[in-house]
Write a protein that holds these residues in place. Structure first.
Motif, PDB file in Angstrom:
ATOM      1  N   SER A  65       0.854  -1.242  -0.060  1.00  0.00           N
ATOM      2  CA  SER A  65      -0.004  -0.072   0.074  1.00  0.00           C
ATOM      3  C   SER A  65       0.842   1.222  -0.002  1.00  0.00           C
ATOM      4  O   SER A  65       0.496   2.181   0.635  1.00  0.00           O
ATOM      5  CB  SER A  65      -0.973   0.104   1.067  1.00  0.00           C
ATOM      6  OG  SER A  65      -1.763  -1.004   1.143  1.00  0.00           O
ATOM      7  N   LEU A  66       1.751   1.186  -0.737  1.00  0.00           N
ATOM      8  CA  LEU A  66       2.964   2.385  -0.808  1.00  0.00           C
ATOM      9  C   LEU A  66       3.492   2.774   0.473  1.00  0.00           C
ATOM     10  O   LEU A  66       3.654   3.655   0.618  1.00  0.00           O
ATOM     11  CB  LEU A  66       2.074   3.523  -1.763  1.00  0.00           C
ATOM     12  CG  LEU A  66       2.543   3.650  -3.293  1.00  0.00           C
ATOM     13  CD1 LEU A  66       1.720   2.440  -3.765  1.00  0.00           C
ATOM     14  CD2 LEU A  66       2.057   4.812  -3.713  1.00  0.00           C
ATOM     15  N   ARG A  83       4.712  -6.453  -1.894  1.00  0.00           N
ATOM     16  CA  ARG A  83       3.452  -7.169  -2.057  1.00  0.00           C
ATOM     17  C   ARG A  83       2.311  -6.098  -2.691  1.00  0.00           C
ATOM     18  O   ARG A  83       1.248  -6.335  -2.835  1.00  0.00           O
ATOM     19  CB  ARG A  83       3.027  -7.357  -0.442  1.00  0.00           C
ATOM     20  CG  ARG A  83       3.836  -8.630   0.269  1.00  0.00           C
ATOM     21  CD  ARG A  83       3.026  -8.584   1.560  1.00  0.00           C
ATOM     22  NE  ARG A  83       3.304  -9.953   1.957  1.00  0.00           N
ATOM     23  CZ  ARG A  83       3.078 -10.187   3.297  1.00  0.00           C
ATOM     24  NH1 ARG A  83       2.401  -9.647   3.758  1.00  0.00           N
ATOM     25  NH2 ARG A  83       3.460 -11.431   3.573  1.00  0.00           N
ATOM     26  N   ASP A  84       3.095  -5.007  -3.461  1.00  0.00           N
ATOM     27  CA  ASP A  84       1.989  -4.242  -4.084  1.00  0.00           C
ATOM     28  C   ASP A  84       1.928  -4.756  -5.544  1.00  0.00           C
ATOM     29  O   ASP A  84       2.666  -5.360  -5.967  1.00  0.00           O
ATOM     30  CB  ASP A  84       2.614  -2.870  -4.021  1.00  0.00           C
ATOM     31  CG  ASP A  84       2.042  -1.847  -2.875  1.00  0.00           C
ATOM     32  OD1 ASP A  84       0.847  -2.382  -2.557  1.00  0.00           O
ATOM     33  OD2 ASP A  84       2.504  -0.998  -2.633  1.00  0.00           O
ATOM     34  N   LEU A  85       0.965  -4.221  -6.153  1.00  0.00           N
ATOM     35  CA  LEU A  85       0.861  -4.323  -7.707  1.00  0.00           C
ATOM     36  C   LEU A  85       1.876  -3.736  -8.514  1.00  0.00           C
ATOM     37  O   LEU A  85       2.144  -4.160  -9.496  1.00  0.00           O
ATOM     38  CB  LEU A  85      -0.516  -3.837  -7.989  1.00  0.00           C
ATOM     39  CG  LEU A  85      -1.967  -4.631  -7.635  1.00  0.00           C
ATOM     40  CD1 LEU A  85      -3.038  -3.731  -8.114  1.00  0.00           C
ATOM     41  CD2 LEU A  85      -1.746  -6.061  -7.969  1.00  0.00           C
ATOM     42  N   VAL A  86       2.506  -2.759  -7.922  1.00  0.00           N
ATOM     43  CA  VAL A  86       3.295  -1.790  -8.623  1.00  0.00           C
ATOM     44  C   VAL A  86       4.663  -1.996  -8.388  1.00  0.00           C
ATOM     45  O   VAL A  86       5.032  -2.714  -7.018  1.00  0.00           O
ATOM     46  CB  VAL A  86       3.010  -0.313  -8.718  1.00  0.00           C
ATOM     47  CG1 VAL A  86       1.742  -0.406  -9.268  1.00  0.00           C
ATOM     48  CG2 VAL A  86       3.079   0.124  -7.313  1.00  0.00           C
TER      49      VAL A  86
END
Lengths: 119, 177
Positions: free
Chosen positions: A37-38, A58-61
């Protein structure tokens, strides 16, 4: 007398050896920092010199864990480190051997900041 | 995925930052996914324009991040669609967004230097604020499929970060004035 001295030396050597083994047996710990989550979680982590720190995305980016001491480079134990791009699910580990405070950021998301304190 | 429909009154100002127009949308999960992917693609296009026209380091870093992140999010949406064996559905709102984006790109492409940087930065801030608001207040409460909802939640956290980054970019450009 000479024999006694030899025995003493032998025991001393053994004791010293035992001491070395004990020191080597002190397990270096492994710590994980999540990129989620940034944010870096935990944002502040305290470790012992020689411990391993692993960042896991663990983020998408993509994210990076980039030392603000400058210089880049991912060599273990170096004061400066840079994971370069970590895509979703990727991880990066570094062994920090020098005591100090290692402030770092994500090179892509300037709001993401963290500190590793090495004692 | 269920196809229950819902009536959503959403400002097409999602993208029309300079000239908001009200629009009526009636979207299912697949159409909302299409809107999200379209909104990401539009932001990628703005970023490419910024990389072509701006020499400001902060603007360029932001633009590169938009391309990297929105491409990754769109990839995740595509993976989920494949997993669910569905396809995002084009809709009026997506088309409206694209029309507005064309106008904004035309306006931006005529600007240079600090004027371009300011327009790009302020548009990015407003764009993310608006899209994030729509996703949070309108889409998330109405998405029916749990996996799609989770994907939107995760993407929203990323886009909130973009919004904060855009605030920082606007502030820095303001300091340069």
């Amino acid at each position: 007398m000479k024999r006694c001295a030899e025995r003493t030396i032998r025991w001393t050597a053994l004791a010293l050896l035992a001491g070395v083994v004990t020191a080597c047996d002190v397990a270096k710990e492994h710590h994980e920092v999540m990129m989620e989550s940034l944010t870096f979680s935990p944002a502040r982590l305290t470790v012992s010199a020689g411990d391993t720190v692993t960042w896991i995305n663990r983020d998408l980016v993509p994210h990076t864990a980039t030392s603000l001491r400058g210089g880049g480079g991912a060599a273990p134990g170096r004061a400066d480190f840079d994971s370069n791009a970590l895509i979703a699910g990727a991880s990066f580990s570094v062994v920090l051997t020098e005591p100090g405070e290692y402030a770092y950021t994500c090179a892509y998301h300037p709001m993401m900041n963290g500190v590793v304190v090495v004692r | 995925m269920k196809n229950g429909r819902l009536a959503l009154a959403i400002g097409a100002a999602m993208l029309a930052t300079a000239n908001p127009v009200s629009a009526q949308a009636d979207l299912n999960d697949l159409e909302m996914a299409h809107v999200a992917v379209t909104a990401s693609n539009i932001d990628i296009a703005y970023a490419h324009l910024a990389l072509a026209l701006s020499n400001n380091e902060g603007v360029r870093v932001f633009a590169e991040t938009m391309i990297r992140d929105h491409t990754a999010v769109n990839g995740a949406v595509a993976d989920l669609a494949k997993q669910l064996n569905v396809r995002a559905q084009d809709n009026d709102m997506s088309r409206s967004l694209l029309r507005d984006a064309e106008r904004i790109k035309n306006e931006m492409s005529r600007l240079r230097g600090a004027d371009f940087d300011r327009y790009y930065a302020e548009n990015e801030l407003q764009y993310h604020r608006t899209v994030n608001g729509v996703v949070e207040d309108v889409f998330l409460p109405n998405i029916e499929n749990g996996q799609v909802r989770d994907a939107f939640r995760q993407a929203l956290q990323i886009f909130r970060g973009h919004e904060a980054h855009a605030v920082q970019m606007v502030e820095r450009l303001t300091e340069l004035r």
